[in-house]
Design an enzyme around this catalytic site. Structure first.
Site, mmCIF file in Angstrom:
data_model
loop_
_atom_site.group_PDB
_atom_site.id
_atom_site.type_symbol
_atom_site.label_atom_id
_atom_site.label_comp_id
_atom_site.label_asym_id
_atom_site.label_seq_id
_atom_site.Cartn_x
_atom_site.Cartn_y
_atom_site.Cartn_z
ATOM 1 N N ARG A 208 0.859 -1.191 0.000
ATOM 2 C CA ARG A 208 0.000 0.000 0.000
ATOM 3 C C ARG A 208 0.892 1.237 0.000
ATOM 4 O O ARG A 208 1.699 1.416 0.919
ATOM 5 C CB ARG A 208 -0.880 0.034 1.253
ATOM 6 C CG ARG A 208 -1.706 -1.236 1.480
ATOM 7 C CD ARG A 208 -3.015 -1.167 0.732
ATOM 8 N NE ARG A 208 -3.739 -2.428 0.788
ATOM 9 C CZ ARG A 208 -4.865 -2.625 1.465
ATOM 10 N NH1 ARG A 208 -5.388 -1.637 2.160
ATOM 11 N NH2 ARG A 208 -5.473 -3.791 1.440
ATOM 12 N N GLU A 210 0.914 4.041 1.161
ATOM 13 C CA GLU A 210 0.241 4.862 2.164
ATOM 14 C C GLU A 210 0.996 6.177 2.334
ATOM 15 O O GLU A 210 2.120 6.172 2.806
ATOM 16 C CB GLU A 210 0.213 4.149 3.526
ATOM 17 C CG GLU A 210 -0.626 2.907 3.578
ATOM 18 C CD GLU A 210 -2.111 3.193 3.605
ATOM 19 O OE1 GLU A 210 -2.487 4.387 3.720
ATOM 20 O OE2 GLU A 210 -2.895 2.239 3.493
ATOM 21 N N ARG A 216 -0.278 2.895 12.599
ATOM 22 C CA ARG A 216 -0.968 1.654 12.236
ATOM 23 C C ARG A 216 -0.921 1.342 10.736
ATOM 24 O O ARG A 216 -1.595 0.425 10.274
ATOM 25 C CB ARG A 216 -2.426 1.698 12.722
ATOM 26 C CG ARG A 216 -3.229 2.829 12.161
ATOM 27 C CD ARG A 216 -4.619 2.925 12.771
ATOM 28 N NE ARG A 216 -5.419 3.825 11.977
ATOM 29 C CZ ARG A 216 -5.273 5.154 11.941
ATOM 30 N NH1 ARG A 216 -4.356 5.741 12.686
ATOM 31 N NH2 ARG A 216 -6.024 5.902 11.163
ATOM 32 N N HIS A 217 -0.152 2.120 9.985
ATOM 33 C CA HIS A 217 -0.041 1.875 8.549
ATOM 34 C C HIS A 217 1.391 1.555 8.133
ATOM 35 O O HIS A 217 2.320 2.246 8.534
ATOM 36 C CB HIS A 217 -0.513 3.100 7.750
ATOM 37 C CG HIS A 217 -1.992 3.292 7.789
ATOM 38 N ND1 HIS A 217 -2.590 4.216 8.596
ATOM 39 C CD2 HIS A 217 -2.985 2.657 7.120
ATOM 40 C CE1 HIS A 217 -3.909 4.158 8.428
ATOM 41 N NE2 HIS A 217 -4.170 3.220 7.538
ATOM 42 N N GLU A 356 -9.089 -1.411 14.005
ATOM 43 C CA GLU A 356 -9.580 -2.269 12.926
ATOM 44 C C GLU A 356 -8.518 -3.309 12.591
ATOM 45 O O GLU A 356 -7.407 -2.968 12.211
ATOM 46 C CB GLU A 356 -9.867 -1.420 11.679
ATOM 47 C CG GLU A 356 -10.325 -2.261 10.499
ATOM 48 C CD GLU A 356 -10.042 -1.591 9.159
ATOM 49 O OE1 GLU A 356 -10.345 -0.395 9.014
ATOM 50 O OE2 GLU A 356 -9.504 -2.270 8.274
ATOM 51 N N SER A 359 -11.036 -6.608 7.665
ATOM 52 C CA SER A 359 -12.130 -6.122 6.823
ATOM 53 C C SER A 359 -12.647 -7.294 6.020
ATOM 54 O O SER A 359 -11.884 -8.203 5.697
ATOM 55 C CB SER A 359 -11.642 -5.071 5.830
ATOM 56 O OG SER A 359 -11.596 -3.828 6.433
ATOM 57 N N ARG A 408 -0.982 -5.637 12.632
ATOM 58 C CA ARG A 408 -1.953 -4.993 13.532
ATOM 59 C C ARG A 408 -2.390 -5.957 14.623
ATOM 60 O O ARG A 408 -2.593 -5.568 15.776
ATOM 61 C CB ARG A 408 -3.175 -4.521 12.747
ATOM 62 C CG ARG A 408 -2.883 -3.286 11.963
ATOM 63 C CD ARG A 408 -4.177 -2.562 11.666
ATOM 64 N NE ARG A 408 -3.917 -1.479 10.747
ATOM 65 C CZ ARG A 408 -4.859 -0.731 10.212
ATOM 66 N NH1 ARG A 408 -6.126 -0.972 10.496
ATOM 67 N NH2 ARG A 408 -4.549 0.240 9.401
HETATM 68 P P1 AMO Z 1 -8.420 -3.643 3.941
HETATM 69 O O1 AMO Z 1 -7.853 -2.724 2.939
HETATM 70 O O2 AMO Z 1 -9.335 -3.041 4.967
HETATM 71 O O3 AMO Z 1 -9.282 -4.778 3.229
HETATM 72 O O4 AMO Z 1 -7.259 -4.416 4.680
HETATM 73 C C1 AMO Z 1 -7.538 -5.506 5.533
HETATM 74 C C2 AMO Z 1 -6.745 -5.394 6.827
HETATM 75 O O5 AMO Z 1 -5.374 -5.203 6.564
HETATM 76 C C3 AMO Z 1 -4.797 -4.336 7.523
HETATM 77 N N1 AMO Z 1 -4.230 -3.167 6.843
HETATM 78 C C4 AMO Z 1 -3.015 -2.660 7.088
HETATM 79 N N2 AMO Z 1 -2.050 -3.015 7.953
HETATM 80 C C5 AMO Z 1 -0.898 -2.316 7.951
HETATM 81 N N3 AMO Z 1 -0.664 -1.265 7.125
HETATM 82 C C6 AMO Z 1 -1.591 -0.880 6.232
HETATM 83 N N4 AMO Z 1 -1.315 0.132 5.388
HETATM 84 C C7 AMO Z 1 -2.839 -1.568 6.191
HETATM 85 N N5 AMO Z 1 -3.955 -1.462 5.433
HETATM 86 C C8 AMO Z 1 -4.784 -2.437 5.846
HETATM 87 C C9 AMO Z 1 -5.890 -3.964 8.488
HETATM 88 C C10 AMO Z 1 -7.130 -4.171 7.661
HETATM 89 O O6 AMO Z 1 -8.253 -4.436 8.440
HETATM 90 N N6 AMO Z 1 -9.608 -6.880 0.322
HETATM 91 C C11 AMO Z 1 -9.989 -6.386 1.627
HETATM 92 C C12 AMO Z 1 -10.256 -7.516 2.592
HETATM 93 C C13 AMO Z 1 -11.507 -8.300 2.295
HETATM 94 O O7 AMO Z 1 -12.560 -7.690 2.058
HETATM 95 O O8 AMO Z 1 -11.409 -9.553 2.323
HETATM 96 C C14 AMO Z 1 -8.872 -5.512 2.174
HETATM 97 O O9 AMO Z 1 -7.743 -5.588 1.773
HETATM 98 O O10 AMO Z 1 -5.783 -4.873 9.571
#
Ligand code: AMO
Length: 434
Positions: A208, A210, A216-217, A356, A359, A408
């Site tokens: 990502r 980000e 948390r990212h 969170e 998802s 996380r």
């Molecule tokens: P989403 O984008 O919410 O959903 O990501 C799912 C989970 O991944 C973690 N997460 C992260 N952890 C660390 N750094 C980040 N930048 C980051 N972004 C997300 C979180 C989050 O809840 N395809 C959907 C999932 C699905 O619907 O099955 C998805 O990727 O814990």
């Protein structure tokens, strides 16, 4: 003579054994010196009495790799009740310099940037190593829980031609002269594979771009994904996710007990039945409790998630709470709307101790619905989704799934404020090495 690990010493009292590991610490007293040897399993005390051997030990800086042959002797005052006496110590290497901090201290009291700069050495600290042993146990539990529910492990491409989650935060790369992206999630492929195996899971890195610098990212994290066919609705996904969390916690207890003790972890409370609240009820509760008007919020802000985490623990004794029914417009295009509540969806999140963690939800499964959903979101060229839509065109079951962020999970489980503290080699806005 076969090497044994430090934790096996109590079973060999009176025998001559061979150990190998690192010089964790040396301590010299008047008539005796101690070598604390560290190996993958733990620490062993080696007692050096002979004058010449003591002099040679003095020459071995901390973190020298060594082999030790000696006699296992019971000593109630030694750590673990045993020590190794009359040792022959052989150095296996000669470190160029001592480590930048004392790895033998109970805690590495250095700032996070220093720790991350020196991660290859810092990770040897027993507490940091323990974090990642817990992580390994969590992943083992994820796999076991899903295998027990007949999910099949898959491995999907990490170089892809289409952004999956949103166009904004993708890393673009040059793919033999064409643009390509690092996969933001295995979302599209795991759905396609439901058409093959019905139930699939994947453990792998996702990427990502980000732009935000938060605790948390990460720009790359480990995603624990699952997807299942023939669901009635998102509640089947909630049930599978809840069972998976239970399996992960059980595996951590079974496989990483000593690491949990070393880190002083309080294992979270997971109720027998999943605790589920609707998005609109969460907003109403927050509005009532705080006096703020949050009724038009399209998503839960981090402060709302923290509030919900506290509520779940206070009112239901649970560290986990599922939220269902997020507004459809704020979820990805593949989200299944809730036919009973216009505007709301069958998307879910799992909040763990106020953050969170997961998802997921039910997805669309009819080809026509996908064409409408993608078009409504301004995707004019559906050819980018051709392979994915092929699966939808040829008969997909109602399906859904979920994804955990491993880092996380560890951050909340181990109660550390920054996700980087539980990531082997974090990647973020500023960090690309080590
Ligand atoms: P989403 O984008 O919410 O959903 O990501 C799912 C989970 O991944 C973690 N997460 C992260 N952890 C660390 N750094 C980040 N930048 C980051 N972004 C997300 C979180 C989050 O809840 N395809 C959907 C999932 C699905 O619907 O099955 C998805 O990727 O814990």
């Amino acid at each position: 003579m076969q090497r044994i690990l430090s934790t096996a010493l109590p079973a060999h009292i009176g025998e001559t054994v061979r150990l190998a590991g690192w010089v964790h610490r040396r301590r010299s007293l008047k008539s005796v010196a101690f070598l604390i040897l560290r190996d993958a399993a733990g620490l062993a005390q080696v007692v050096v009495s002979e004058q010449a051997a003591r002099a040679r030990l003095e020459e071995l800086p901390e973190e020298t790799t060594v082999r030790v042959v000696g006699t296992v002797t019971a000593n109630p005052s030694a750590p673990g009740g045993v020590e190794v006496t009359s040792p022959v110590i052989e150095a296996l290497g000669d470190p160029a310099e001592p480590p930048p901090f004392d790895l033998y201290r109970p805690d590495l009291n250095v700032s996070l940037p220093v720790l991350l700069d020196h991660a290859p050495v810092a990770l040897r600290h027993p507490k940091l190593a323990a974090v990642h042993r817990v992580g390994a146990a969590a992943v083992a539990g994820f796999r076991t829980a899903l295998e027990e529910m007949s999910f099949v492990e898959i491995h999907t491409p990490k170089i892809v031609g289409t952004a999956t989650e949103s166009g904004a935060n993708v890393f673009e790369l040059d793919y033999f002269g064409r643009p390509a992206y690092l996969a933001q999630s295995p979302q599209l492929y795991k759905q396609i594979m439901v058409g093959v195996f019905e139930r699939v899971y994947e453990v792998g890195p996702v990427f990502r771009a980000e732009p935000s610098d938060t605790a948390r990212h990460l720009a790359s994290y480990t995603s624990l994904d699952a997807e299942m066919g023939f669901v009635d609705d998102h509640r089947d996904v909630v049930a599978a996710c809840h069972a998976t969390v239970g399996g992960m916690l059980a595996a951590i207890r079974d496989l990483a007990g000593p690491s949990l003790d070393l880190l002083g972890v309080t294992m979270p409370a997971l109720p027998r039945e999943p605790l589920v609240v609707h998005f609109s009820d969460v907003l109403e509760m927050i509005g009532t409790a705080t006096g703020q008007d949050v009724s038009a919020e399209p998503d839960l802000a981090p402060a709302h998630e923290r509030w919900l985490g506290e509520w779940a623990l206070r009112e239901h004794g649970s560290d986990f709470v599922f939220v269902e029914g997020y507004p459809t417009a704020h979820r990805a295009f593949y989200t299944h709307p809730d036919p009973a509540r216009p505007g709301y969806s069958r998307a879910i999140d799992l909040i763990f101790r106020g953050l969170e963690l997961v998802s997921g939800g039910q997805r669309l499964h009819r080809y026509g619905d996908y064409v409408r959903a993608l078009t409504a979101r301004g995707e004019s060229d559906l050819s980018a989704y051709a392979g994915y839509l092929d699966a939808m065109r040829h008969g997909m079951p109602p399906h859904g799934g979920f994804a955990f962020g491993l880092e996380r999970f560890l951050a909340r489980l181990l109660d550390v404020p920054n996700i980087r503290q539980v990531t082997l080699f974090p990647r973020d806005l500023h960090r690309l090495s080590p």
